[in-house]
Design an enzyme around this catalytic site. Structure first.
Site, PDB file in Angstrom:
ATOM      1  N   GLU A   1       0.821  -1.216   0.000  1.00 19.14           N
ATOM      2  CA  GLU A   1       0.000   0.000   0.000  1.00 19.14           C
ATOM      3  C   GLU A   1       0.850   1.259   0.000  1.00 19.14           C
ATOM      4  O   GLU A   1       0.350   2.353   0.246  1.00 19.14           O
ATOM      5  CB  GLU A   1      -0.955  -0.006   1.204  1.00 19.14           C
ATOM      6  CG  GLU A   1      -1.959  -1.152   1.112  1.00 19.14           C
ATOM      7  CD  GLU A   1      -3.065  -1.079   2.146  1.00 19.14           C
ATOM      8  OE1 GLU A   1      -3.137  -0.082   2.896  1.00 19.14           O
ATOM      9  OE2 GLU A   1      -3.858  -2.020   2.212  1.00 19.14           O
TER      10      GLU A   1
ATOM     11  N   GLU B   1      -7.184  -1.298  14.765  1.00 19.85           N
ATOM     12  CA  GLU B   1      -8.083  -2.125  13.943  1.00 19.85           C
ATOM     13  C   GLU B   1      -7.748  -3.602  14.145  1.00 19.85           C
ATOM     14  O   GLU B   1      -6.561  -3.959  14.257  1.00 19.85           O
ATOM     15  CB  GLU B   1      -7.865  -1.710  12.484  1.00 19.85           C
ATOM     16  CG  GLU B   1      -8.726  -2.415  11.453  1.00 19.85           C
ATOM     17  CD  GLU B   1      -8.446  -1.854  10.052  1.00 19.85           C
ATOM     18  OE1 GLU B   1      -8.165  -0.629   9.914  1.00 19.85           O
ATOM     19  OE2 GLU B   1      -8.485  -2.641   9.088  1.00 19.85           O
TER      20      GLU B   1
ATOM     21  N   LYS C   1     -15.732  -1.807   3.470  1.00 19.26           N
ATOM     22  CA  LYS C   1     -15.081  -2.129   2.197  1.00 19.26           C
ATOM     23  C   LYS C   1     -16.143  -2.691   1.263  1.00 19.26           C
ATOM     24  O   LYS C   1     -16.657  -3.800   1.501  1.00 19.26           O
ATOM     25  CB  LYS C   1     -14.001  -3.186   2.407  1.00 19.26           C
ATOM     26  CG  LYS C   1     -12.774  -2.706   3.189  1.00 19.26           C
ATOM     27  CD  LYS C   1     -11.904  -3.899   3.563  1.00 19.26           C
ATOM     28  CE  LYS C   1     -10.494  -3.489   3.990  1.00 19.26           C
ATOM     29  NZ  LYS C   1      -9.745  -4.622   4.571  1.00 19.26           N
TER      30      LYS C   1
ATOM     31  N   SER D   1      -5.681  -3.768  -0.307  1.00 17.67           N
ATOM     32  CA  SER D   1      -4.242  -3.717  -0.592  1.00 17.67           C
ATOM     33  C   SER D   1      -3.967  -3.871  -2.091  1.00 17.67           C
ATOM     34  O   SER D   1      -2.955  -3.397  -2.587  1.00 17.67           O
ATOM     35  CB  SER D   1      -3.505  -4.776   0.216  1.00 17.67           C
ATOM     36  OG  SER D   1      -4.108  -6.036   0.069  1.00 17.67           O
TER      37      SER D   1
HETATM   38  P1  PGA Z   1      -6.391  -6.063   2.649  1.00 19.41           P
HETATM   39  O1  PGA Z   1      -5.780  -5.065   3.715  1.00 19.41           O
HETATM   40  O2  PGA Z   1      -6.982  -5.263   1.555  1.00 19.41           O
HETATM   41  O3  PGA Z   1      -5.218  -6.887   2.238  1.00 19.41           O
HETATM   42  O4  PGA Z   1      -7.442  -6.870   3.395  1.00 19.41           O
HETATM   43  C1  PGA Z   1      -6.418  -3.895   4.129  1.00 19.41           C
HETATM   44  C2  PGA Z   1      -6.821  -3.944   5.569  1.00 19.41           C
HETATM   45  O5  PGA Z   1      -6.622  -4.968   6.265  1.00 19.41           O
HETATM   46  O6  PGA Z   1      -7.376  -2.985   6.068  1.00 19.41           O
HETATM   47 ZN    ZN Z   2      -7.651  -4.274   8.186  1.00 19.27          ZN
END
Ligand code: PGA
Ligand code: ZN
Length: 424
Positions: free
Chosen positions: A196, A276, A328, A358
């Site tokens: 990221e 988180e 998300k 990510s």
């Molecule tokens: P991921 O990570 O998109 O790999 O799940 C982002 C997060 O955990 O917030």
């Molecule tokens: Zn997360």
């Protein structure tokens, strides 16, 4: 209401060089018609209750055949069409048509509706409601599944709680990001950047990252805690194995109680305002116990724990777990389900953060969702790599359209100034 003229999908590539799916929905409305386009993102540290992505070629095929034949000719109503996509898929986890196919189409429908109304998506979603910019959570160091486990903790982020605007929060972040890079370079501890865009450091412990990040905030001329707080994503589901939380970097494994104590110690010693997924997705009691102890002082966010699921949010509230939810769209699968989770969070008195994955692309839809739905925080990764910067820059454009820095920015309200904050 505009009517769908055509639906088309193609395979494109994401920020990890992996194939993903882009959907286009064209509509016939007043005037010349319009097109909405969106690309599905992909996670690496995924929760087990997420909508399941399928092979990108199969997702493209599903859109260009079954989904297309159903959607063409239909009225452009987000909720009706999202429910129809869920029913058409027929599985609990969207694994037949693919969560990636469904989220790309759901988002493209929203873009098409906004384009038909000749409005930017954020404005179309907000309607007549007043909106303001979300407070960014921006990654400085990246670890976990995003950096081959360079550190056990996945995200070390900053929240510019003293900033007066979205633009100022980005200015301050740029300074911290630069200062953190300089510190690592001086120590020869800079390995590169993680998925990221956060620095991929060669640290000997997770706590070292907290020391360095606090130092970088000071180096950049800001007061840790008062101006800028630290946010962590432990992504603890990734650490859980055989009944313990494994900190591979530190060559030790902790019980839930030991992890709880370690995190409390960090909150005491560093200006942490948000954590988180402090425990694994199934560890509800540990999450609730941590929320009872620390939830009055800091934001405790459920990502893998809630997987943007309205029902899980309501259950989590009943059990007293977390006080904030990560939203998300591709975890839920459709915009309608994502919005339902946000509404449930508001009813529960929980905070919320719209978040990228990510694996991302140039798609900036989530910035529009955060502003248009009035979600007070936004997390899209670090301050490098264009799939991240595209989103921060879109935020700057929206803030300008909203009247620039004269508008109230909720950071000071959301995070009390001081060593630790608590979302109001
Ligand atoms: P991921 O990570 O998109 O790999 O799940 C982002 C997060 O955990 O917030
Ligand atoms: Zn997360």
């Amino acid at each position: 209401m505009a009517r769908i003229l055509n639906v088309h999908a193609r395979k494109v590539w994401d920020s990890r060089g992996r194939p993903t799916v882009e959907a286009e929905v064209s509509v016939k409305g007043a005037g010349k018609g319009a097109v909405g386009r969106a690309i599905a993102p992909a996670g690496a540290s995924t929760g087990s209750g997420e909508a399941k992505s399928i092979d990108a070629r199969k997702a493209v095929h599903a859109i260009n055949t079954e989904i297309r034949s159903f959607l063409v000719g239909k009225d452009l109503n987000q909720e009706t069409l999202d429910h129809a996509l869920i029913a058409m898929d027929g599985t609990a986890d969207k694994s037949r048509l693919g969560g990636n196919a469904i989220v790309a189409v759901s988002l493209a429908i929203a873009h098409a509706a906004a384009a038909a109304a000749k409005k930017p998506l954020w404005q179309y979603l907000a309607g007549k409601r007043p909106v303001c910019m979300p407070v960014p959570q921006i990654q400085i160091f990246g670890g976990g599944a995003h950096a081959h486990g360079s550190m056990d903790v996945q995200d070390f982020m900053v929240i510019c709680s003293g900033a007066g605007s979205f633009a100022e929060a980005l200015e301050w972040t740029a300074e911290v990001y630069k200062a953190a890079g300089a510190r690592l370079a001086r120590r020869g501890a800079l390995r590169g950047v993680a998925d990221e865009g956060g620095y991929w450091p060669a640290f000997k412990s997770n706590e070292e990252a907290l020391v360095e990040l606090t130092g970088a905030i000071s180096d950049a001329g800001h007061e840790p805690g008062a101006d800028i707080g630290i946010a962590l994503d432990i992504a603890a589901t990734q650490l859980w194995r055989d009944g313990r939380y494994h900190l591979a970097l530190e060559k030790r494994a902790l019980s839930a109680e030991q992890l709880h104590a370690m995190l409390l110690g960090w909150i005491e010693r560093y200006p942490i305002v948000s954590i988180e997924d402090p425990f694994a997705e199934h560890h509800t009691e540990a999450m609730a116990s941590f929320t009872r102890t620390a939830g009055g002082r800091i934001q405790i966010v459920g990502d893998d724990f809630f997987v943007t699921n309205e029902k899980k949010l309501v259950e989590g509230k009943a059990q007293g777990a977390c006080n904030t939810v990560l939203l998300k769209p591709n975890q839920a699968g459709t915009l309608t389900e994502t919005l339902a989770c946000w509404r449930a969070a508001q009813d529960a008195g929980y905070g919320a953060i719209v978040s990228a994955r990510s694996g991302e692309t140039e798609d900036v839809s989530i910035v529009h969702l955060a502003v248009g739905w009035g979600v007070p925080q936004l997390k899209v990764g670090s301050f490098a790599r264009s799939e991240r910067m595209a989103k921060w820059n879109e935020g700057l454009r929206i803030e300008e359209a909203l009247g620039g820095t004269k508008l109230p920015f909720p950071a000071r309200k959301l995070f009390r100034r001081g060593a630790t904050g608590r979302p109001k």
